[in-house]
Design an enzyme around this catalytic site. Structure first.
Site, PDB file in Angstrom:
ATOM      1  N   CYS A   1       0.842  -1.204   0.000  1.00  0.00           N
ATOM      2  CA  CYS A   1       0.000   0.000   0.000  1.00  0.00           C
ATOM      3  C   CYS A   1       0.876   1.252   0.000  1.00  0.00           C
ATOM      4  CB  CYS A   1      -0.908  -0.020   1.220  1.00  0.00           C
ATOM      5  SG  CYS A   1      -1.669   1.573   1.563  1.00  0.00           S
TER       6      CYS A   1
ATOM      7  N   CYS B   1       0.805   3.300   3.212  1.00  0.00           N
ATOM      8  CA  CYS B   1       1.621   2.716   4.291  1.00  0.00           C
ATOM      9  C   CYS B   1       3.093   3.026   4.027  1.00  0.00           C
ATOM     10  CB  CYS B   1       1.414   1.200   4.357  1.00  0.00           C
ATOM     11  SG  CYS B   1      -0.297   0.707   4.647  1.00  0.00           S
TER      12      CYS B   1
END
Ligand code: SF4
Length: 468
Positions: free
Chosen positions: A388, A391
């Site tokens: 992600c 993230c």
């Protein structure tokens, strides 16, 4: 989107591509502004503005615009004089940084006259229309009708038109493109393969068409809407993405009069001025878009969580490309067939948040942590997926946070919550999208979700210190 022309000053004007209406036939003299980019090797925020002072014809009868053909082509304004001036929008943005939204709006309308329009989404950006109304100048409003809006939004458009005595200029998607998309993929393809394709057909292309008839536009972007991506929005800038009437990079100016205004202050303004608002707001909606892609959010949730909420389930929607995954023969492929799988069934990409001060929690570990009523110390845990991009973007600040908190009595951990863990994390750990950050207080089993999109060390520390 549609341009509305109004107004409190009771003027209507013909525009290049949009028809503005008026509540009065009183004539008005105004300038038509145009600009072009200085000849520089790169796009620069400085624009050479070739302005013509001219007598602008007035639309004698309020009339709804049903054509994108520039009306200016049929109404030729006599030129009075011509002068060339250079506009440095970067400097102008600095000069206006502390100006009020009303002042900025007034400046925008003064500078661009009929070549500028407000982009209205049907949400709290109705404040822009109120500000434009308060300037007393003619203004235009456009809105994108994707064909998938909530009924409440259509009613709101109608209410706004009547309240201000304007006709919005609605922009519609190309029917052939919509037909092709829906026939080939169905009405809800965005739930399957992401919203980009549908948005491109129903929103981006119509917006592009609308902007091609303008030299400037006005948006309701605010810095506080998304600290990660909007924290640097200037009140005015050369549009870095779209093209205006003259074509080419730098041919469009974007005004953001409420860039420095907090969401709460917008609402105070709307209440104080008795401005009508979309009834969806009273049902928990903050951000308002298309009906299938927008949902209400709970107190403390960021408005972004109400949009395209399903998409974090798709690795490719979070920036995952095949090139990010090394295929290894003989290893199990993940569900998307994109590459080798992690033991939890998720893509086997390199892990993130690696630090000696960060505890890696297994499923059993986080289950135990979640069950405890009395912990020896509070915990901060990030639920993440290494593929992600959001993230990845907070990796540095989270590791720095862990380093700062080392030995402080607060434990910092991580739990990989994609793949097979995702359903559990959604059900038991408040996972909405990646990353989700939870604080486990010392004396309570209930984890507290970090509500902000600010993912810098100071913001994390403020959160921890407020709860520890
Ligand atoms: Fe399509 Fe949803 Fe985008 Fe609207 S928000 S254009 S329905 S994908």
């Amino acid at each position: 989107m549609a341009l509305a022309v109004t107004s409190s000053s009771s003027k209507a004007i013909f525009g290049s591509g949009f028809l503005l209406s008026s509540s009065s036939s009183e004539p008005k003299v105004s300038q038509i502004g145009s600009f072009r980019l200085l000849e520089r090797p790169q796009m620069a925020p400085t624009i050479a503005s070739k302005r013509r002072s001219s007598v602008k014809p007035v639309n004698a009868e309020p009339k709804r615009n049903d054509s994108l053909v520039p009306l200016a082509a049929t109404v030729v304004a006599p030129e009075v004089e011509e002068k060339v001036e250079v506009e440095d929008f970067e400097q102008l943005a600095k000069d206006l940084e502390d100006a009020s939204p009303l002042e900025i709006m007034d400046k925008a309308l003064e500078k661009f006259g009929n070549d500028i329009a407000i982009a209205f989404s049907g949400a709290e950006d109705v404040a822009l229309i109120e500000y434009a109304h308060l300037t007393g100048r003619p203004y235009r409003v456009f809105s994108l009708d994707t064909g998938r809006l909530n009924p409440e939004t259509y009613h709101f458009f109608d209410t706004v038109e009547k309240h201000y005595g304007i006709h919005m200029e609605y922009m519609f998607p190309d029917s052939v493109e919509v037909q092709a998309l829906v026939r080939s993929k169905g009405l809800f393809s965005f739930y399957e393969d992401g919203h980009q394709e549908c948005c491109r057909v129903r929103k981006v292309r119509p917006l592009r068409r609308a902007l091609k008839g303008l030299r400037a536009w006005i948006t309701g972007q605010r810095k506080d809407q998304s600290p990660g991506t909007r924290s640097e929005i200037p009140v005015v800038q050369v549009d870095p993405v779209f093209e205006g009437l003259d074509g080419g990079t730098g041919s469009l100016v974007k005004w953001n009069p409420v860039a420095n205004v907090q969401g709460g202050d917008i609402w105070n303004f709307l209440r104080a001025m008795n401005v009508p608002v979309n009834s969806l707001h009273s049902k928990g909606y903050i951000s308002i878009g298309c009906e299938p892609c927008t949902r209400p959010v709970l107190p403390g949730q960021h408005e972004r969580e109400g949009r395209w909420w399903w998409e974090d389930a798709k690795a490719k929607e979070c920036g995952l490309h095949k090139g990010n995954i090394k295929q290894e023969d003989g290893k199990q492929l993940n569900g998307n067939g994109n590459g080798p799988a992690h033991s939890n069934g998720a893509p086997a990409v390199a892990d993130i948040f690696n630090s000696q001060n960060l505890v890696t929690l297994t499923r059993t570990g986080i289950e135990n942590l979640s069950r405890l009523d009395n912990r020896q110390e509070p915990w901060l845990v990030v639920l993440y997926a290494p593929w992600c991009q959001f993230c990845q973007a907070m990796e540095g600040s989270y590791i720095e946070l862990a380093d700062k908190l080392a030995g402080s009595g607060v434990k910092v951990g991580k739990f990989r919550a994609d793949g097979e863990e995702k359903e559990y994390a959604k059900r038991e750990l408040q996972l909405g999208s990646f990353p989700t950050i939870l604080f486990y207080p010392k004396h309570s089993s209930k984890a507290i979700k970090y509500p902000s999109e600010k993912r810098d060390v100071d913001s994390f520390m403020a959160f921890v210190n407020a709860l520890r």
